[in-house]
Design a protein around this motif. Sequence first.
Motif, PDB file in Angstrom:
ATOM      1  N   VAL A   1       0.831  -1.205   0.000  1.00 42.94           N
ATOM      2  CA  VAL A   1       0.000   0.000   0.000  1.00 42.94           C
ATOM      3  C   VAL A   1       0.865   1.254   0.000  1.00 42.94           C
ATOM      4  N   PHE A   2       1.897   1.288   0.824  1.00 44.75           N
ATOM      5  CA  PHE A   2       2.728   2.488   0.936  1.00 44.75           C
ATOM      6  C   PHE A   2       3.555   2.737  -0.321  1.00 44.75           C
ATOM      7  N   ALA A   3       3.901   1.685  -1.042  1.00 41.22           N
ATOM      8  CA  ALA A   3       4.613   1.870  -2.304  1.00 41.22           C
ATOM      9  C   ALA A   3       3.757   2.679  -3.285  1.00 41.22           C
ATOM     10  N   VAL A   4       2.445   2.494  -3.237  1.00 39.03           N
ATOM     11  CA  VAL A   4       1.531   3.266  -4.076  1.00 39.03           C
ATOM     12  C   VAL A   4       1.355   4.677  -3.515  1.00 39.03           C
ATOM     13  N   LEU A   5       1.189   4.796  -2.208  1.00 41.67           N
ATOM     14  CA  LEU A   5       0.978   6.110  -1.589  1.00 41.67           C
ATOM     15  C   LEU A   5       2.130   7.070  -1.870  1.00 41.67           C
ATOM     16  N   ALA A   6       3.338   6.534  -2.000  1.00 46.63           N
ATOM     17  CA  ALA A   6       4.513   7.377  -2.184  1.00 46.63           C
ATOM     18  C   ALA A   6       4.637   7.925  -3.596  1.00 46.63           C
TER      19      ALA A   6
END
Length: 233
Positions: free
Chosen positions: A101-106
């Motif tokens: 999820v955080f790979a996308v948020l960044a």
Amino acid sequence: MTVGSNDETTTGRRRDARRNRELLLEAAHKVFTEQGLEAPLDVIARRAEVGNATLYRHFPSRAALVDAVFRDPLTDTMAAGERARAEPDAWTGLTGYLRAVFAVLATDRGANDLMTTHLEGVDSLRTVHTHNRETVELLLHRGREQGSIRADVTPEDVLFALAALGRAVPSLATAVTTEAWHRPLALLLDGLRPSPLAAPLPEPTLTSDQLGDVLRGLGPHRSSRAPGEGSAS
């Protein structure tokens, strides 16, 4: 005019309409990724090289456009949640899911706005928020049973912390690197681990309704417009 030429004209219009829709979706994804969901809609129309009327003919509201642009990426997020649920070890499942999820948020401000706030009228978003909550809740419950997650942490604790950290991730990526989120996420995850040194979490705990109010209050990122790009629609 013959019947055949009428058919050809209709077919040509449909082909043009499909092409315009594809151009709008491609342009919208790029603009939302760069500027967030409050990006001006006239900028999207200009990027697609179509008029505003064409944009509104295909997408009568911002929510309709957002839903069309992000439906597939949101489905990918749910697929990552399903893989996490299938992982026998809850800690491995939870950490793998949150990293995905955080790979996308960044890297995508539009997706960040969707995942960390509440946006009314986006049908696919309601589904993914529910799925995300259920995934976190299931993995926390399983992790408590397996002894890998502290007993006093609630799904609302985790979802609030993830939303708050997630909002900062795009700025962190810009100031440092797109991988800089690994360090604060690692610290957050360590806080979920049971430890004899950990103090009990203080009251009060957030309710689900209160968490929703908090996320609605965050709102989308401000768009980073270039001069002359127009006003928000």
